[in-house]
Motif scaffolding. Structure first.
Motif, PDB file in Angstrom:
ATOM      1  N   LEU A 228       0.832  -1.203   0.000  1.00  0.00           N
ATOM      2  CA  LEU A 228       0.000   0.000   0.000  1.00  0.00           C
ATOM      3  C   LEU A 228       0.868   1.255   0.000  1.00  0.00           C
ATOM      4  CD1 LEU A 228      -2.847  -1.007   2.463  1.00  0.00           C
ATOM      5  CD2 LEU A 228      -3.066  -0.564   0.012  1.00  0.00           C
ATOM      6  N   PHE A 229       1.906   1.243   0.812  1.00  0.00           N
ATOM      7  CA  PHE A 229       2.783   2.415   0.904  1.00  0.00           C
ATOM      8  C   PHE A 229       3.398   2.743  -0.454  1.00  0.00           C
ATOM      9  CE2 PHE A 229       6.676   4.499   2.854  1.00  0.00           C
ATOM     10  CZ  PHE A 229       5.997   5.646   3.247  1.00  0.00           C
ATOM     11  N   CYS A 230       3.880   1.709  -1.158  1.00  0.00           N
ATOM     12  CA  CYS A 230       4.444   1.927  -2.500  1.00  0.00           C
ATOM     13  C   CYS A 230       3.386   2.446  -3.469  1.00  0.00           C
ATOM     14  CB  CYS A 230       5.054   0.635  -3.034  1.00  0.00           C
ATOM     15  SG  CYS A 230       6.626   0.200  -2.269  1.00  0.00           S
ATOM     16  N   LEU A 231       2.182   1.891  -3.397  1.00  0.00           N
ATOM     17  CA  LEU A 231       1.117   2.328  -4.310  1.00  0.00           C
ATOM     18  C   LEU A 231       0.629   3.742  -3.982  1.00  0.00           C
ATOM     19  CD1 LEU A 231      -0.873  -0.999  -4.694  1.00  0.00           C
ATOM     20  CD2 LEU A 231       0.432   0.197  -6.477  1.00  0.00           C
ATOM     21  N   TRP A 232       0.679   4.133  -2.732  1.00  0.00           N
ATOM     22  CA  TRP A 232       0.322   5.511  -2.399  1.00  0.00           C
ATOM     23  C   TRP A 232       1.342   6.480  -2.985  1.00  0.00           C
ATOM     24  CZ3 TRP A 232      -0.911   3.668   3.150  1.00  0.00           C
ATOM     25  CH2 TRP A 232      -2.268   3.335   3.249  1.00  0.00           C
TER      26      TRP A 232
ATOM     27  N   GLU B 270       0.921   4.660  -8.169  1.00  0.00           N
ATOM     28  CA  GLU B 270       0.096   3.546  -8.623  1.00  0.00           C
ATOM     29  C   GLU B 270       0.197   3.432 -10.136  1.00  0.00           C
ATOM     30  OE1 GLU B 270      -4.168   3.957  -8.048  1.00  0.00           O
ATOM     31  OE2 GLU B 270      -3.935   6.102  -7.833  1.00  0.00           O
ATOM     32  N   GLY B 271      -0.415   2.409 -10.683  1.00  0.00           N
ATOM     33  CA  GLY B 271      -0.326   2.190 -12.117  1.00  0.00           C
ATOM     34  C   GLY B 271       0.972   1.512 -12.516  1.00  0.00           C
ATOM     35  N   VAL B 272       1.574   0.809 -11.565  1.00  0.00           N
ATOM     36  CA  VAL B 272       2.808   0.076 -11.840  1.00  0.00           C
ATOM     37  C   VAL B 272       2.461  -1.397 -12.055  1.00  0.00           C
ATOM     38  CG1 VAL B 272       4.288   1.657 -10.552  1.00  0.00           C
ATOM     39  CG2 VAL B 272       3.242  -0.282  -9.376  1.00  0.00           C
TER      40      VAL B 272
ATOM     41  N   HIS C  74      -5.569  -3.721 -13.655  1.00  0.00           N
ATOM     42  CA  HIS C  74      -6.069  -3.280 -14.960  1.00  0.00           C
ATOM     43  C   HIS C  74      -5.190  -3.911 -16.034  1.00  0.00           C
ATOM     44  CE1 HIS C  74      -7.808  -0.735 -18.043  1.00  0.00           C
ATOM     45  NE2 HIS C  74      -6.584  -0.446 -18.436  1.00  0.00           N
ATOM     46  N   GLN C  75      -5.833  -4.710 -16.893  1.00  0.00           N
ATOM     47  CA  GLN C  75      -5.094  -5.381 -17.954  1.00  0.00           C
ATOM     48  C   GLN C  75      -4.790  -4.396 -19.071  1.00  0.00           C
ATOM     49  OE1 GLN C  75      -7.108  -8.723 -19.675  1.00  0.00           O
ATOM     50  NE2 GLN C  75      -5.210  -9.599 -20.438  1.00  0.00           N
TER      51      GLN C  75
ATOM     52  N   ARG D  10      -0.788 -10.293 -20.786  1.00  0.00           N
ATOM     53  CA  ARG D  10      -0.154 -10.850 -19.594  1.00  0.00           C
ATOM     54  C   ARG D  10       0.193  -9.783 -18.569  1.00  0.00           C
ATOM     55  NH1 ARG D  10       4.869 -13.253 -22.134  1.00  0.00           N
ATOM     56  NH2 ARG D  10       4.548 -11.353 -23.288  1.00  0.00           N
ATOM     57  N   SER D  11       0.160  -8.526 -18.969  1.00  0.00           N
ATOM     58  CA  SER D  11       0.592  -7.431 -18.095  1.00  0.00           C
ATOM     59  C   SER D  11      -0.605  -6.724 -17.473  1.00  0.00           C
ATOM     60  CB  SER D  11       1.430  -6.436 -18.899  1.00  0.00           C
ATOM     61  OG  SER D  11       1.826  -5.372 -18.078  1.00  0.00           O
ATOM     62  N   PHE D  12      -0.524  -6.564 -16.171  1.00  0.00           N
ATOM     63  CA  PHE D  12      -1.541  -5.828 -15.435  1.00  0.00           C
ATOM     64  C   PHE D  12      -0.882  -4.674 -14.704  1.00  0.00           C
ATOM     65  CE2 PHE D  12      -3.285 -10.045 -15.820  1.00  0.00           C
ATOM     66  CZ  PHE D  12      -4.636  -9.847 -15.992  1.00  0.00           C
ATOM     67  N   LYS D  13      -1.582  -3.568 -14.655  1.00  0.00           N
ATOM     68  CA  LYS D  13      -1.124  -2.442 -13.840  1.00  0.00           C
ATOM     69  C   LYS D  13      -1.990  -2.436 -12.585  1.00  0.00           C
ATOM     70  CE  LYS D  13       1.432  -0.137 -17.093  1.00  0.00           C
ATOM     71  NZ  LYS D  13       2.103   1.083 -17.382  1.00  0.00           N
ATOM     72  N   ILE D  14      -1.386  -2.075 -11.469  1.00  0.00           N
ATOM     73  CA  ILE D  14      -2.056  -2.119 -10.181  1.00  0.00           C
ATOM     74  C   ILE D  14      -2.473  -0.701  -9.775  1.00  0.00           C
ATOM     75  CG2 ILE D  14      -1.915  -2.917  -7.795  1.00  0.00           C
ATOM     76  CD1 ILE D  14      -1.396  -5.100 -10.003  1.00  0.00           C
ATOM     77  N   TYR D  15      -3.744  -0.576  -9.388  1.00  0.00           N
ATOM     78  CA  TYR D  15      -4.298   0.709  -8.976  1.00  0.00           C
ATOM     79  C   TYR D  15      -4.998   0.579  -7.631  1.00  0.00           C
ATOM     80  CZ  TYR D  15      -3.446   2.277 -13.733  1.00  0.00           C
ATOM     81  OH  TYR D  15      -2.845   2.607 -14.912  1.00  0.00           O
ATOM     82  N   LEU D  16      -5.033   1.667  -6.912  1.00  0.00           N
ATOM     83  CA  LEU D  16      -5.745   1.732  -5.641  1.00  0.00           C
ATOM     84  C   LEU D  16      -7.218   2.019  -5.876  1.00  0.00           C
ATOM     85  CD1 LEU D  16      -3.154   4.008  -3.867  1.00  0.00           C
ATOM     86  CD2 LEU D  16      -3.623   1.628  -3.254  1.00  0.00           C
ATOM     87  N   THR D  17      -8.050   1.456  -5.024  1.00  0.00           N
ATOM     88  CA  THR D  17      -9.471   1.795  -5.066  1.00  0.00           C
ATOM     89  C   THR D  17      -9.672   3.106  -4.299  1.00  0.00           C
ATOM     90  OG1 THR D  17      -9.952   0.627  -3.015  1.00  0.00           O
ATOM     91  CG2 THR D  17     -10.135  -0.640  -5.092  1.00  0.00           C
TER      92      THR D  17
END
Length: 140
Positions: free
Chosen positions: A39-43, A46-48, A80-81, A87-94
């Motif tokens: 969470l700390f990294c995504l804050w 995000e979108g990594v 998010h694909q 095969r690649s997804f980006k990770i986002y916070l809700t």
């Protein structure tokens, strides 16, 4: 070597106490301590990709998969694909995770303040500077 002169012993003892206090604080927000670095990294950004997040958190990719599964089950992140790479997804916070950011970071800051309260400002800066210099992920 004396126990109180052993880096491993001192760091381990400090880590146990620090994690215990952080775990108590994070439980108030239903956040497991092991998920805190994600969470700390995504804050911060995000979108990594999962791989980028694994590197940032110093965990194996398969471990990150499980952590993200947990965070997704708690509705704190979503994947998010990418259209050009299935095969690649980006990770986002809700929105829920974004709403927690200020309060959770403040709780962690309080823990840090407590543990560092015995040091003066110069010593605090020195400690953090020195910890950043210690090599990570090195094998003898």
């Amino acid at each position: 070597m004396e126990r109180n002169e052993s880096l491993g012993y001192l760091v381990s003892h400090f880590n146990v106490e620090l994690q215990r206090e952080m775990d108590l604080r994070l439980k108030r927000y239903n956040i497991d301590l092991k998920l805190w670095p994600v969470l700390f990294c995504l804050w911060e950004e995000e979108g990594v990709t999962q791989t980028e997040l694994s590197c940032s958190c110093d965990v194996a990719n398969y471990t990150m998969t499980r952590m993200l599964d947990q965070l997704q089950a708690q509705q704190l992140v979503y994947r998010h694909q990418e259209s050009d790479d299935r095969r690649s997804f980006k990770i986002y916070l809700t929105d829920e995770a974004k709403a927690l950011e200020h309060d959770v970071i403040r709780e962690v800051e309080r823990v840090h303040e407590y543990f560092l309260s015995v040091l003066n400002d110069e010593d605090k800066k020195s400690l953090l500077r020195l910890l950043k210099r210690v090599p990570r992920n090195n094998v003898l």
